[in-house]
Write a protein that holds these residues in place. Structure first.
Motif, short mmCIF file in Angstrom:
data_model
loop_
_atom_site.label_atom_id
_atom_site.label_comp_id
_atom_site.label_asym_id
_atom_site.label_seq_id
_atom_site.Cartn_x
_atom_site.Cartn_y
_atom_site.Cartn_z
N MET A 299 38.44 49.84 37.34
CA MET A 299 39.79 49.86 37.89
C MET A 299 40.45 48.49 37.76
SD MET A 299 39.09 52.26 41.23
CE MET A 299 40.77 52.28 41.82
N GLY A 300 39.64 47.43 37.88
CA GLY A 300 40.16 46.08 37.69
C GLY A 300 40.61 45.85 36.25
N ILE A 301 39.85 46.37 35.32
CA ILE A 301 40.21 46.26 33.90
C ILE A 301 41.51 47.02 33.62
CG2 ILE A 301 39.53 46.93 31.56
CD1 ILE A 301 36.61 46.38 32.43
N ALA A 302 41.62 48.22 34.21
CA ALA A 302 42.84 49.02 34.04
C ALA A 302 44.05 48.26 34.61
CB ALA A 302 42.69 50.37 34.75
N VAL B 201 49.77 37.57 36.75
CA VAL B 201 49.20 37.88 35.44
C VAL B 201 48.18 36.81 35.03
CG1 VAL B 201 49.70 38.03 32.97
CG2 VAL B 201 51.15 39.23 34.61
N LEU B 202 48.50 35.54 35.28
CA LEU B 202 47.57 34.45 34.96
C LEU B 202 46.26 34.59 35.73
CD1 LEU B 202 49.92 31.31 34.84
CD2 LEU B 202 48.97 32.59 32.91
N ILE B 203 46.36 35.01 37.00
CA ILE B 203 45.17 35.20 37.83
C ILE B 203 44.30 36.32 37.26
CG2 ILE B 203 44.36 36.01 40.09
CD1 ILE B 203 46.78 34.55 41.30
N LEU B 204 44.96 37.36 36.74
CA LEU B 204 44.22 38.52 36.23
C LEU B 204 43.46 38.22 34.95
CD1 LEU B 204 46.80 41.39 36.86
CD2 LEU B 204 44.66 40.98 38.08
N ILE B 205 43.86 37.19 34.22
CA ILE B 205 43.18 36.88 32.94
C ILE B 205 41.70 36.57 33.14
CG2 ILE B 205 43.08 35.27 31.00
CD1 ILE B 205 46.14 35.08 31.14
N PRO B 206 41.32 35.60 34.01
CA PRO B 206 39.88 35.36 34.21
C PRO B 206 39.17 36.53 34.87
CG PRO B 206 41.18 34.09 35.79
CD PRO B 206 42.14 34.64 34.78
N LEU B 207 39.88 37.28 35.73
CA LEU B 207 39.26 38.44 36.36
C LEU B 207 38.94 39.52 35.32
CD1 LEU B 207 41.40 38.86 39.62
CD2 LEU B 207 39.39 37.44 39.21
N TRP C 192 30.85 34.66 41.26
CA TRP C 192 31.58 35.81 40.73
C TRP C 192 32.45 36.46 41.80
CZ3 TRP C 192 31.75 41.15 41.48
CH2 TRP C 192 32.36 41.88 40.46
N LYS C 193 31.89 36.65 42.99
CA LYS C 193 32.66 37.27 44.08
C LYS C 193 33.82 36.38 44.50
CE LYS C 193 29.30 40.37 46.20
NZ LYS C 193 28.60 40.75 47.45
N LYS C 194 33.61 35.08 44.51
CA LYS C 194 34.68 34.16 44.87
C LYS C 194 35.83 34.24 43.86
CE LYS C 194 31.72 30.81 47.24
NZ LYS C 194 31.21 29.42 47.27
N LEU C 195 35.45 34.34 42.58
CA LEU C 195 36.46 34.46 41.54
C LEU C 195 37.23 35.77 41.68
CD1 LEU C 195 37.76 33.39 38.93
CD2 LEU C 195 35.92 34.54 37.66
N GLN C 196 36.50 36.85 41.91
CA GLN C 196 37.13 38.16 42.01
C GLN C 196 38.01 38.28 43.25
OE1 GLN C 196 36.98 40.73 39.70
NE2 GLN C 196 35.93 39.22 38.40
N SER C 197 37.74 37.46 44.27
CA SER C 197 38.55 37.50 45.48
C SER C 197 39.99 37.03 45.23
CB SER C 197 37.91 36.64 46.59
OG SER C 197 37.93 35.26 46.24
#
Length: 210
Positions: A91-94, A128-134, A150-155
């Motif tokens: 869902m994150g990729i979508a 959008v910039l935040i979503l790039i590394p995610l 990883w969890k910190k990044l995804q937060s």
């Protein structure tokens, strides 16, 4: 069959994310014969919208829908005990793909410099910039490599959804339903509410087994 049974959640999300793409493809002509070129099919917009405006609108709507859906997964687990990490990743990729498409059509319509002309555009751009590394770390290898980081990044997805809600709110779109869902989700995530709900669910399950 084993692959499907193991990854059915991921497959369902992929299908749901891809199906609306056919609507977009109806509005675009891809020419692979005379060198690669992309042109728009005029007259496919709804109402007074041009095709480009329609593409911009549709991709934005699906981006915010997927982003909101991702953030409802933890509350859904708290309430019903259902959780699937890889469905969350799908869902994150979508979310990221639809957001990237939205930004691409925005640049096509308005130009890149227009991104910095209004606060709501800047908020959307930062999201959008935040979503790039995610997007690039939504896989098992990244989980193993980054470990606890990883969890910190995804937060950072929380910041992205807040910025996205600001983006659509200022544009006066139908954003209230998304804001309500996110706010309720954040309330359920608070330690006090979360612990009480988990305790209630545990007690209910214990009573049902008696």
């Amino acid at each position: 069959m084993k692959f499907i049974s193991k990854n059915y959640g991921w497959i369902i999300v992929a299908i749901l994310a891809i199906l609306p793409m056919f609507v977009i493809l109806r509005m675009i002509n891809l020419d692979f014969i005379n060198g690669f070129s992309i042109t728009l099919v005029e007259g496919t917009g709804e109402g007074s919208r041009t095709t480009l405006e329609m593409l911009y609108h549709v991709t934005g709507e699906f981006a915010i829908r997927w982003m909101t859906a991702v953030l409802t997964l933890t509350p859904f687990y708290v309430l019903f005990g259902v959780s699937n990490l890889y469905v969350r990743q799908a869902m994150g990729i979508a979310t990221a793909i639809w957001s990237f498409l939205h930004f691409i059509f925005f640049i096509w319509a308005e130009g890149f410099l227009e991104t910095f002309s209004q606060f709501n555009y800047i908020a959307g751009f930062i999201a959008v910039l935040i979503l790039i590394p995610l997007f690039f770390t939504s896989n098992r290898k990244s989980m193993k490599w980054l470990k606890s980081k990883w969890k910190k990044l995804q937060s950072l997805a929380y910041l992205a959804i807040i910025l996205s809600l600001l983006h659509v709110a200022i544009l006066e779109k139908t954003w209230i339903i998304y804001a309500v869902i996110v706010i309720v989700g954040f309330i359920i995530r608070t330690p006090t509410v979360k612990e009480r709900l988990l305790a209630f669910r545990k007690e209910k399950r214990r009573v049902n087994t008696l």
